[in-house]
Design a protein around this motif. Sequence first.
Motif, short mmCIF file in Angstrom:
data_model
loop_
_atom_site.label_atom_id
_atom_site.label_comp_id
_atom_site.label_asym_id
_atom_site.label_seq_id
_atom_site.Cartn_x
_atom_site.Cartn_y
_atom_site.Cartn_z
N VAL A 137 -72.90 -22.77 -22.18
CA VAL A 137 -74.05 -21.62 -22.40
C VAL A 137 -73.37 -20.26 -22.85
O VAL A 137 -73.97 -19.51 -23.75
N LEU A 138 -72.27 -20.11 -22.18
CA LEU A 138 -71.55 -18.78 -22.33
C LEU A 138 -70.98 -18.61 -23.92
O LEU A 138 -70.94 -17.62 -24.59
N ALA A 139 -70.62 -19.87 -24.25
CA ALA A 139 -70.22 -19.81 -25.78
C ALA A 139 -71.33 -20.24 -26.85
O ALA A 139 -70.95 -20.32 -28.04
N ARG A 140 -72.39 -20.04 -26.38
CA ARG A 140 -73.41 -20.38 -27.09
C ARG A 140 -73.71 -21.69 -27.99
O ARG A 140 -73.97 -21.72 -29.01
N ASP A 141 -73.10 -22.84 -26.94
CA ASP A 141 -73.37 -24.15 -27.71
C ASP A 141 -74.52 -24.64 -26.83
O ASP A 141 -74.83 -24.17 -25.59
N ILE A 142 -75.26 -25.63 -27.58
CA ILE A 142 -76.16 -26.28 -26.55
C ILE A 142 -75.22 -27.21 -25.59
O ILE A 142 -74.36 -27.89 -26.30
N PRO A 143 -75.54 -27.16 -24.42
CA PRO A 143 -74.59 -27.74 -23.48
C PRO A 143 -74.44 -29.40 -23.90
O PRO A 143 -75.68 -29.90 -24.10
N MET A 144 -73.28 -29.72 -23.84
CA MET A 144 -73.11 -30.98 -24.11
C MET A 144 -73.58 -32.14 -23.17
O MET A 144 -74.17 -33.25 -23.60
N VAL A 145 -74.00 -31.52 -22.05
CA VAL A 145 -74.80 -32.51 -21.02
C VAL A 145 -76.01 -32.58 -21.24
O VAL A 145 -76.69 -33.56 -20.96
N LEU A 146 -76.72 -31.97 -22.24
CA LEU A 146 -77.99 -31.85 -22.63
C LEU A 146 -78.25 -32.67 -23.91
O LEU A 146 -79.13 -33.35 -24.30
N LYS A 147 -77.25 -32.75 -24.93
CA LYS A 147 -77.28 -33.20 -26.10
C LYS A 147 -76.59 -34.50 -26.19
O LYS A 147 -76.92 -35.71 -26.84
N SER A 148 -75.53 -34.64 -25.45
CA SER A 148 -74.84 -35.93 -25.53
C SER A 148 -75.27 -36.88 -24.70
O SER A 148 -75.43 -36.78 -23.50
N GLU A 149 -75.31 -38.10 -25.43
CA GLU A 149 -75.81 -39.29 -24.74
C GLU A 149 -74.86 -39.52 -23.54
O GLU A 149 -73.59 -39.42 -23.94
#
Lengths: 202, 202, 202
Positions: A137-149
């Motif tokens: 969130v701080l680095a403005r990525d979509i959190p891996m936990v939400l997009k990674s299977e």
Amino acid sequence: MDTWFYIADLAGVAVFAIAGTLLAFRKQMDGFGVIVLASVTAVGGGTTRDLILDVPVFWLHDATYFAVIAAAAGVTILWLRLKAYIPLNRLLLADALGIAFFTVLGTEKALNTGVSPVVAIILGTMTAVFGGMLRDVLARDIPMVLKSELYATTCIAGAIIYVALSSWSQTVAMLAAMTVTLVMRFGAIRYGWSLTVFKEHK
Amino acid sequence: MDTWFYIADLAGVAVFAIAGTLLAFRKQMDGFGVIVLASVTAVGGGTTRDLILDVPVFWLHDATYFAVIAAAAGVTILWLRLKAYIPLNRLLLADALGIAFFTVLGTEKALNTGVSPVVAIILGTMTAVFGGMLRDVLARDIPMVLKSELYATTCIAGAIIYVALSSWSQTVAMLAAMTVTLVMRFGAIRYGWSLTVFKEHK
Amino acid sequence: MDTWFYIADLAGVAVFAIAGTLLAFRKQMDGFGVIVLASVTAVGGGTTRDLILDVPVFWLHDATYFAVIAAAAGVTILWLRLKAYIPLNRLLLADALGIAFFTVLGTEKALNTGVSPVVAIILGTMTAVFGGMLRDVLARDIPMVLKSELYATTCIAGAIIYVALSSWSQTVAMLAAMTVTLVMRFGAIRYGWSLTVFKEHK
């Protein structure tokens, strides 16, 4: 056993600090932003867990954790200055090790305070994924936990196994839970294992 | 009254879990990301409130909440697989119901711990808006609470009405507060009611 | 001394509320989003610090803070309606004053609970930077603490100086720490002082 958990905890903090530093590098951050991102990744999950359990936050009376973070970030920075390159897979690998460690540690700590197994599984998973979620969130990525299977799912599987086996043997439970989490996560990274709940849509 | 509040709380958790699942669907998320987003939306506000009030976090000794979240997310997923379409308004509607519930519940819980009415109003509003704020931050939307007109404002209005009437009758206070929040929010969604503080600027 | 700290705390809350309002203005936000952003900026850091220290959250039994936030945001809004323009530097300046205040206050509060100097320095820095970090995350900026050179670093320097001098004289420690933080931050803003840890890379 306590010493073993403490060392595992410090190791988990170190790999998460490395994962945070690597992301800071990829995002062209610099200066102390690196340390902030490394610290948030490393202690974010455990801090949230301790606040919710209403136990003293684990690093509040032990500055060792920050020495470990500083050392891990420092070594990573030196290595990056020499090589100036880090493959994405290394980041995912460090991250997978971190979540496997932290799931077990978080579940164990929650069980020790007497919460139910279901809540312990949730808190174990939270310990593992919250630091990385804050980092992204701080680095403005979509959190891996939400997009990674199979990300949070691997933690939940590990936590369930730990809860099931820990009354029998903590060491076996820890090894079994970490192995399952790591194998599932590696499968997801290398072979694209996934858990589809929505049909494709536009 | 306690049973009534408990059921309202579970209902609020359910509608927020639905709102979280719908956003996960719109954002093309999949796997367990859906459950994470549903959970954060559903328990994020109440968890923050309980941490600040320094009372036990409401779900720490009651796994029912997670059964409700899993059920609400599961039903929503099934429904989306059959229809594969959800109008934006449904998301806003579910969200409006959730904030109306949670404003009242958060304000009541804060008043019970003996804080002043002003702080109770702030904590009630926080209960209502923080879960959705976390959801939007994780999904990389600008939080609805920041861009939508009359969002936090409707919660503050509801909380003020609850504080004013609750010493007379909790039931009347709850119904009046929820009605005001819902009517204001619906007016904002359908007729574009707004509260302008800045002149237009570039 | 306590009164002096209380006034400094209110002043810090006011300048952070102004910084939050200015960002809301630049981001074309309106309505109550402004108040939410101003409040999160102003109390986010101190709230996180108090939760971790497990002391009562500073605003829980004192609504004065919210009166100050409302007043600061209100005056800023009025000023912006009249001028409809605010240079970026003012935002950075208000922010620099806020972090200088809050570093000292957070470090002092942490020392009072008996944590080690290292942890006090971390909590002082956290008090100073977390509010702005939350503000930037909510407004979807990359947090200033991550991208700006010498941001968290100036707080750490201030906190170290405060820890070193506070046993001798709190007043001198406070003035010295704030001066160092402000001078370093101004140098970074005006002359581009920085702390490079990564070589340039693609």
